[in-house]
Each structure stands twice: as C-alpha cells, then as structure tokens.
Design a protein around this motif. Structure first.
Motif, mmCIF file in Angstrom:
data_model
loop_
_atom_site.group_PDB
_atom_site.id
_atom_site.type_symbol
_atom_site.label_atom_id
_atom_site.label_comp_id
_atom_site.label_asym_id
_atom_site.label_seq_id
_atom_site.Cartn_x
_atom_site.Cartn_y
_atom_site.Cartn_z
ATOM 1 N N GLU A 4 -38.672 7.951 54.166
ATOM 2 C CA GLU A 4 -39.292 8.544 52.991
ATOM 3 C C GLU A 4 -40.325 7.604 52.391
ATOM 4 O O GLU A 4 -40.120 6.396 52.318
ATOM 5 C CB GLU A 4 -38.209 8.844 51.952
ATOM 6 C CG GLU A 4 -38.716 9.467 50.685
ATOM 7 C CD GLU A 4 -37.620 9.726 49.664
ATOM 8 O OE1 GLU A 4 -37.950 10.226 48.589
ATOM 9 O OE2 GLU A 4 -36.449 9.423 49.940
ATOM 10 N N ILE A 5 -41.440 8.165 51.963
ATOM 11 C CA ILE A 5 -42.415 7.418 51.177
ATOM 12 C C ILE A 5 -42.066 7.679 49.725
ATOM 13 O O ILE A 5 -41.992 8.826 49.291
ATOM 14 C CB ILE A 5 -43.848 7.839 51.525
ATOM 15 C CG1 ILE A 5 -44.150 7.440 52.972
ATOM 16 C CG2 ILE A 5 -44.844 7.218 50.551
ATOM 17 C CD1 ILE A 5 -45.495 7.881 53.484
ATOM 18 N N LYS A 6 -41.837 6.623 48.968
ATOM 19 C CA LYS A 6 -41.262 6.738 47.627
ATOM 20 C C LYS A 6 -42.289 6.464 46.531
ATOM 21 O O LYS A 6 -43.164 5.625 46.690
ATOM 22 C CB LYS A 6 -40.101 5.760 47.481
ATOM 23 C CG LYS A 6 -38.994 6.020 48.476
ATOM 24 C CD LYS A 6 -37.895 4.992 48.378
ATOM 25 C CE LYS A 6 -36.811 5.301 49.395
ATOM 26 N NZ LYS A 6 -35.718 4.336 49.320
ATOM 27 N N ASN A 7 -42.101 7.185 45.413
ATOM 28 C CA ASN A 7 -42.886 6.946 44.214
ATOM 29 C C ASN A 7 -42.136 7.556 43.039
ATOM 30 O O ASN A 7 -42.184 8.758 42.833
ATOM 31 C CB ASN A 7 -44.283 7.555 44.341
ATOM 32 C CG ASN A 7 -45.157 7.178 43.168
ATOM 33 O OD1 ASN A 7 -44.894 6.203 42.471
ATOM 34 N ND2 ASN A 7 -46.196 7.945 42.937
ATOM 35 N N GLY A 8 -41.413 6.729 42.299
ATOM 36 C CA GLY A 8 -40.649 7.234 41.166
ATOM 37 C C GLY A 8 -39.463 6.351 40.856
ATOM 38 O O GLY A 8 -39.399 5.197 41.265
ATOM 39 N N CYS A 22 -33.758 15.426 37.080
ATOM 40 C CA CYS A 22 -33.354 15.705 35.699
ATOM 41 C C CYS A 22 -31.989 15.092 35.415
ATOM 42 O O CYS A 22 -31.197 14.880 36.320
ATOM 43 C CB CYS A 22 -33.290 17.208 35.470
ATOM 44 S SG CYS A 22 -34.859 18.031 35.692
ATOM 45 N N PHE A 23 -31.731 14.851 34.132
ATOM 46 C CA PHE A 23 -30.427 14.308 33.767
ATOM 47 C C PHE A 23 -30.055 14.752 32.370
ATOM 48 O O PHE A 23 -30.905 15.175 31.582
ATOM 49 C CB PHE A 23 -30.406 12.782 33.875
ATOM 50 C CG PHE A 23 -31.438 12.098 33.028
ATOM 51 C CD1 PHE A 23 -31.156 11.744 31.720
ATOM 52 C CD2 PHE A 23 -32.683 11.808 33.542
ATOM 53 C CE1 PHE A 23 -32.113 11.109 30.937
ATOM 54 C CE2 PHE A 23 -33.642 11.181 32.762
ATOM 55 C CZ PHE A 23 -33.352 10.828 31.455
ATOM 56 N N LYS A 66 -27.790 0.708 39.368
ATOM 57 C CA LYS A 66 -28.965 0.357 38.567
ATOM 58 C C LYS A 66 -30.138 1.264 38.938
ATOM 59 O O LYS A 66 -30.224 1.769 40.044
ATOM 60 C CB LYS A 66 -29.354 -1.101 38.822
ATOM 61 C CG LYS A 66 -28.329 -2.085 38.318
ATOM 62 C CD LYS A 66 -28.765 -3.504 38.603
ATOM 63 C CE LYS A 66 -27.713 -4.479 38.099
ATOM 64 N NZ LYS A 66 -28.083 -5.864 38.397
ATOM 65 N N VAL A 67 -31.048 1.410 37.995
ATOM 66 C CA VAL A 67 -32.229 2.240 38.201
ATOM 67 C C VAL A 67 -33.431 1.340 38.476
ATOM 68 O O VAL A 67 -33.613 0.310 37.821
ATOM 69 C CB VAL A 67 -32.492 3.144 36.974
ATOM 70 C CG1 VAL A 67 -33.776 3.941 37.154
ATOM 71 C CG2 VAL A 67 -31.304 4.067 36.745
ATOM 72 N N PHE A 135 -34.237 2.993 31.542
ATOM 73 C CA PHE A 135 -34.764 4.289 31.960
ATOM 74 C C PHE A 135 -34.160 5.460 31.206
ATOM 75 O O PHE A 135 -34.860 6.293 30.670
ATOM 76 C CB PHE A 135 -34.577 4.477 33.464
ATOM 77 C CG PHE A 135 -34.973 5.838 33.950
ATOM 78 C CD1 PHE A 135 -36.314 6.152 34.097
ATOM 79 C CD2 PHE A 135 -34.024 6.807 34.238
ATOM 80 C CE1 PHE A 135 -36.687 7.414 34.529
ATOM 81 C CE2 PHE A 135 -34.394 8.060 34.669
ATOM 82 C CZ PHE A 135 -35.729 8.370 34.819
ATOM 83 N N PHE A 136 -32.853 5.537 31.135
ATOM 84 C CA PHE A 136 -32.213 6.688 30.498
ATOM 85 C C PHE A 136 -32.398 6.689 28.989
ATOM 86 O O PHE A 136 -32.476 7.738 28.382
ATOM 87 C CB PHE A 136 -30.731 6.766 30.878
ATOM 88 C CG PHE A 136 -30.532 7.103 32.321
ATOM 89 C CD1 PHE A 136 -30.813 8.373 32.795
ATOM 90 C CD2 PHE A 136 -30.097 6.148 33.227
ATOM 91 C CE1 PHE A 136 -30.656 8.702 34.134
ATOM 92 C CE2 PHE A 136 -29.937 6.465 34.565
ATOM 93 C CZ PHE A 136 -30.228 7.747 35.026
#
Length: 140
Positions: A4-8, A22-23, A66-67, A135-136
């Motif tokens: 996968e190419i990731k961005n986020g 979503c959360f 962890k995020v 983040f959250f």
C-alpha cells in the motif's frame, strides 16, 4: 505481494498497521485496501464505482496502538521523490528538484514542478512516520 502507498493517520491493531477512518469516543474504523484483511474480520465496503477495494473493521478505541501520520515516498535512482498518484503498476513521481529534470527525464509540468510516470518496480517505497499523539483530541 501487496504494498500500500500510504498518506494519512495509521495505527497498529492485532500486529498490523491500518489507516484510521471515522471514530467515536469509544470506537474507531480501521481501513485497509488489502484483500487479505477479509480473513481478519474486515468487511468489504468498496463502492461499485471504485476500482480499488476498501475494507473496514470497527474496533474499540482502547484496543489500538499509537497513532502515526504516515506518507510513502519513492526512492528513485537512490534519491527521495514524492508520489503524486498511482494506479495499478504505475506511479507518477513529483519533485521540485531540477536534478530529476536534467538527469532522469522528468518533465517540467509547472514552474519548478517536475513529474515522471514510472513502473512500480523501478522505485523503492519507503514510509515516513511522525507521531500523532494528540490525534483523537484534535479531531473531536
């Protein structure tokens, strides 16, 4: 093998890394594009018009790690370069470094913006990570 190419924003869950969707205050949607995720309890939520598969699993927020903010870059001829887009086995590389124009056949598409489409096997993909500890809290 799938890569996968990731961005986020990403997190670890059950020994694997997944994109955060979503959360709520108690749950988070984990997102994967890997078809093998279906065997780990993910459901296929792919829109009929989307050529790329999308899988989702809702898990308790307390069960994730962890995020991180993650984005994938390409290493082309030993040099780091950005990824503008990708489809199947092709990647569109983008940079503002003129050495790519002179040495590697990139085209100037805008002032000091150089791009070149290459086969996926011509580059090494590297994930750049930075912690996103709040983040959250920020996204609520």
């Amino acid at each position: 093998m799938y890569r996968e190419i990731k961005n986020g924003e990403y997190t670890e869950y059950d020994g694997n890394e997944y994109r955060i969707g979503c959360f709520t205050s108690s749950t988070v949607n984990l997102i994967s594009n890997d078809p093998a995720s279906i065997y780990k309890g993910f459901i296929d939520i792919t829109h009929p018009n989307n050529p790329n598969k999308v899988f989702r699993k809702i898990v308790p927020l307390k069960n994730i790690g962890k995020v991180y903010k993650v984005h994938t870059i390409a290493i082309y001829h030993g040099l780091p370069v950005g990824i503008e887009s990708y489809h199947d086995d092709k990647i569109l590389l983008a940079t503002s470094d003129p050495i790519f124009l002179k040495e590697y056949g990139f085209e100037e598409v805008d002032r000091m913006v150089y791009m070149k489409e290459v086969n996926r096997d011509e580059v090494e993909l590297v994930d750049k990570r930075e912690p996103a500890p709040n983040f959250f809290n920020i996204r609520k």
